[in-house]
Write a protein that holds these residues in place. Structure first.
Motif, short mmCIF file in Angstrom:
data_model
loop_
_atom_site.label_atom_id
_atom_site.label_comp_id
_atom_site.label_asym_id
_atom_site.label_seq_id
_atom_site.Cartn_x
_atom_site.Cartn_y
_atom_site.Cartn_z
N SER A 170 53.25 9.06 91.45
CA SER A 170 54.47 9.53 90.31
C SER A 170 54.53 11.32 90.59
O SER A 170 53.20 12.32 90.58
CB SER A 170 53.72 9.59 88.51
N THR A 203 52.62 2.10 90.70
CA THR A 203 52.39 3.27 91.15
C THR A 203 51.35 4.28 90.14
O THR A 203 51.95 5.54 89.97
CB THR A 203 54.01 3.64 90.20
N GLU A 253 57.12 7.21 92.95
CA GLU A 253 58.20 7.10 91.62
C GLU A 253 58.35 8.39 91.69
O GLU A 253 57.08 9.36 91.03
CB GLU A 253 56.55 6.91 90.44
#
Length: 75
Positions: free
Chosen positions: A7, A3, A31
């Protein structure tokens, strides 16, 4: 899943909108963290250090503009 660079912090006081935006982003592999007001956004920003922030400007407690200014000052 890696990720890194994927994010996002979604800051929105309307729960339905926040959940919908988050769902779409998660389905695309991001995320996602959520915040319901400006104070929560500051805490989550410090805790998770997201790569990107989707920020509502009209928030309770602390406005989105104040959150944005705070974020720029603390880089």
């Amino acid at each position: 899943m890696n990720t890194k660079g994927k994010s996002i912090l979604v800051v929105e006081d309307d729960e339905k909108i926040r959940n919908l935006v988050s769902l779409y982003l998660m389905n695309e592999g991001y995320e996602v963290w959520e915040a319901k007001d400006g104070e929560d956004a500051k805490e989550k920003f410090l805790q998770y250090d997201p790569c990107f922030v989707i920020l509502d400007l009209m928030l309770p407690k602390t406005s989105g503009e104040e959150v944005c200014n705070w974020g720029l000052l603390n880089e």
